[in-house]
Design a protein around this motif. Structure first.
Motif, PDB file in Angstrom:
ATOM      1  N   SER A   7     -80.322  33.122 -16.972  1.00  0.00           N
ATOM      2  CA  SER A   7     -79.320  32.056 -17.118  1.00  0.00           C
ATOM      3  C   SER A   7     -79.817  30.678 -16.708  1.00  0.00           C
ATOM      4  O   SER A   7     -79.238  29.668 -17.090  1.00  0.00           O
ATOM      5  N   LYS A  16     -75.769  36.116 -13.638  1.00  0.00           N
ATOM      6  CA  LYS A  16     -75.077  35.202 -14.551  1.00  0.00           C
ATOM      7  C   LYS A  16     -75.512  35.455 -15.989  1.00  0.00           C
ATOM      8  O   LYS A  16     -74.700  35.393 -16.918  1.00  0.00           O
ATOM      9  N   GLY A  17     -76.799  35.762 -16.163  1.00  0.00           N
ATOM     10  CA  GLY A  17     -77.301  36.050 -17.496  1.00  0.00           C
ATOM     11  C   GLY A  17     -76.685  37.298 -18.086  1.00  0.00           C
ATOM     12  O   GLY A  17     -76.205  37.304 -19.223  1.00  0.00           O
ATOM     13  N   THR A  19     -73.937  38.735 -17.191  1.00  0.00           N
ATOM     14  CA  THR A  19     -72.506  38.511 -17.384  1.00  0.00           C
ATOM     15  C   THR A  19     -72.246  37.843 -18.732  1.00  0.00           C
ATOM     16  O   THR A  19     -71.299  38.189 -19.446  1.00  0.00           O
ATOM     17  N   SER A  20     -73.122  36.925 -19.103  1.00  0.00           N
ATOM     18  CA  SER A  20     -72.957  36.219 -20.382  1.00  0.00           C
ATOM     19  C   SER A  20     -73.182  37.125 -21.585  1.00  0.00           C
ATOM     20  O   SER A  20     -72.808  36.762 -22.709  1.00  0.00           O
ATOM     21  N   LYS A  21     -73.780  38.297 -21.373  1.00  0.00           N
ATOM     22  CA  LYS A  21     -74.059  39.231 -22.469  1.00  0.00           C
ATOM     23  C   LYS A  21     -73.117  40.432 -22.479  1.00  0.00           C
ATOM     24  O   LYS A  21     -73.316  41.368 -23.271  1.00  0.00           O
ATOM     25  N   ASP A  23     -70.089  40.603 -23.578  1.00  0.00           N
ATOM     26  CA  ASP A  23     -69.407  40.713 -24.869  1.00  0.00           C
ATOM     27  C   ASP A  23     -70.303  41.418 -25.894  1.00  0.00           C
ATOM     28  O   ASP A  23     -69.825  42.198 -26.718  1.00  0.00           O
ATOM     29  N   ASP A  65     -72.098  36.025  -7.497  1.00  0.00           N
ATOM     30  CA  ASP A  65     -72.494  36.258  -8.891  1.00  0.00           C
ATOM     31  C   ASP A  65     -72.323  37.735  -9.254  1.00  0.00           C
ATOM     32  O   ASP A  65     -71.867  38.073 -10.352  1.00  0.00           O
ATOM     33  N   GLU A  72     -66.057  41.331 -14.416  1.00  0.00           N
ATOM     34  CA  GLU A  72     -66.042  41.125 -15.860  1.00  0.00           C
ATOM     35  C   GLU A  72     -66.428  42.407 -16.610  1.00  0.00           C
ATOM     36  O   GLU A  72     -65.901  42.686 -17.688  1.00  0.00           O
TER      37      GLU A  72
END
Length: 500
Positions: A7, A16-17, A19-21, A23, A65, A72
């Protein structure tokens, strides 16, 4: 963990990285994530050398984090298990730093010390003993000399392990993958291991008699929390050993490397392992063809062929067992190869390189030996884009979409509706939908003409799967059979899944 999603551009994956994936993972259909080590570590062995069991390594972020990631993931109905290393710690760990100060230090017996070592060998090669000048004694390390084995015959070590497990269970993790858990030194240092043909037989340093009692303690600690899961890495290639550790009071499932790490493709060998697991495993077996410790499945077993890799994936998602997908398999990621010692990050590869030099090999020969044992092959970054990542050049690892062309990032792959990604997505969706593929027993399990075929049934329904690695053939289906995936015109390296 370090190779999945970065990230902040520092070259390492982080919370964070990932988490962004989430979806992307939800869209793929996965229901669980196994995180490789993320606790504070000097990372001599990819984080399996823990320096602090309660602190997240700053490379990956911080506790906040992690908490956001876990929340999530759970919001998307994705469970999270974490790697837990209880066999050894980093020599940077406070426990070891205290233990080495003096023979009467309160932490001294957290580890194993001897005036004179026996002949036990390190898993990475060479002796398993390292001399410490402070107290003029040797300490035991089954792995690297910077990874000291814990003394599980000491009740204080057992108490510490339980505290660690409870800390992360209280934090919300859904379970653990227990690293080399049958290597625990529960009975102390005993006899020299016997030798055969210049190779050591690990008779006394693995599977000690107290290991099962230690596992019972671990399982009872985890069972105090609802709906938790434990998978164990058992260092053995004998199904008779593996099955001993899988039970309600020991481990939920164990990795069977006889199946998962088959070095060369053989439909007969794969079938024999499926048959062996059905005969010997009392609970569900694990189904996988890739991990961070072995070459990429598409190169090792599928000759770089995405269609063959998809056929192998069909077995994982439809046979009886718990499927594990190593990141990047769903997009057909291939091996990387170190072209110099400087490019080699894995401690096992480096150790074998140095051992080869010590035996008089040339640097070129040593590099070959290092690469043979180098686990970096499968540890290149997930190919979200074209950027370099964690010291790896993306050009050294490819996604092979079809027989004739390659691409090098996920977004391009997702645009291709004939890609391996779409096949994985369809297979995962089918397994998530059909209870037969989750819970069904085998009514038939067979192998003929390079075809693996089985029928599974559950609650009055049955599903048949035929995976064809042989010549093209047309399958005659039963009347009223409904094809769920595939085609009755079975080409080489294809499959059909149908329901009566």
């Amino acid at each position: 963990m370090p190779s999945y999603a970065d990230s902040n551009g520092d070259g390492y994956g982080d919370f964070k990285g990932i988490t962004s994936k989430l979806d992307y993972l939800q869209d793929l259909g996965i229901k669980g994530i196994w995180l490789t080590p993320f606790l504070k570590s000097p990372k001599v062995d990819n984080g399996y050398d823990v320096a602090d069991y309660y602190e997240i390594d700053p490379t990956y972020g911080n506790k906040a984090d992690f908490d956001i990631f876990l929340k999530e993931a759970h919001k998307r109905d994705i469970k999270v298990i974490m790697d837990m290393v209880l066999n050894h710690t980093s020599t940077d760990c406070k426990w070891f730093q205290e233990a080495k100060k003096s023979k009467d230090n309160p932490y001294r017996d957290y580890y194993i010390w001897k005036d004179k070592p026996n002949n036990w060998e390190s898993f990475f090669g060479g002796t398993a003993w390292e001399f410490d000048e402070t107290t003029n004694q040797y300490f035991y390390h089954k792995f690297d000399k910077k990874m000291a084995d814990l003394n599980w015959s000491n009740p204080k070590v057992v108490d510490e392990a339980q505290k660690v497990l409870r800390f992360w269970l209280d934090a919300g993790v859904d379970g653990f993958r227990l690293d080399v858990i049958n290597f625990l030194t529960t009975d102390g240092i005993t006899k020299d291991n016997p030798m055969k043909d210049e190779n050591q037989i690990h008779l006394y340093d693995i599977d000690q008699s107290g290991v099962k009692e230690a596992m019972k303690t671990i399982k009872s600690t985890v069972n105090a929390y609802e709906n938790r899961f434990i998978v164990g890495e058992i260092g053995s290639d004998k199904i008779e050993v593996l099955k001993q550790y899988q039970s309600e009071e020991l481990l939920d499932v164990v990795f069977n490397f006889n199946f998962g790490s088959i070095p060369i493709f053989s439909s007969e060998r794969i079938f024999n392992e499926l048959q062996s697991m059905e005969k010997n495993m009392s609970n569900y077996p694990t189904l996988f063809f890739g991990s961070h410790d072995m070459p990429r499945m598409i190169d090792r077993l599928a000759d770089g062929n995405p269609e063959k890799a998809t056929a192998l994936a069909t077995l994982i998602f439809t046979a009886k067992g718990v499927p594990f997908v190593y990141y990047g398999e769903e997009i057909g990621m291939q091996n990387i190869l170190a072209e110099s010692l400087e490019e080699m990050m894995d401690i096992q590869g480096k150790t074998h390189y140095q051992l080869a030099l010590s035996k008089g090999k040339t640097p070129e020969q040593a590099l070959l030996e290092g690469n043979k044992n180098n686990r970096d092959k499968s540890r290149s970054p997930m190919q979200w884009n074209d950027n370099n990542f964690a010291g790896f050049s993306i050009e050294k690892s490819w996604i092979k979409v079809g027989q004739d062309y390659k691409i090098n990032n996920v977004e391009d792959l997702k645009k291709d509706k004939k890609s391996i990604f779409y096949n994985y997505k369809e297979l995962i969706a089918l397994r998530n939908k059909e209870k037969v593929l989750q819970y069904g027993k085998y009514d038939r399990l067979g192998h003929k003409d390079n075809q693996i075929l089985y029928t599974r049934s559950f609650e009055g329904e049955s599903i048949t799967v035929i995976v064809n690695f042989g010549d093209s053939v047309k399958i005659k289906l039963p009347k009223k059979a409904k094809i769920l995936l595939g085609n009755k015109e079975l080409k080489t390296n294809s499959f059909i899944i149908y329901k009566k």
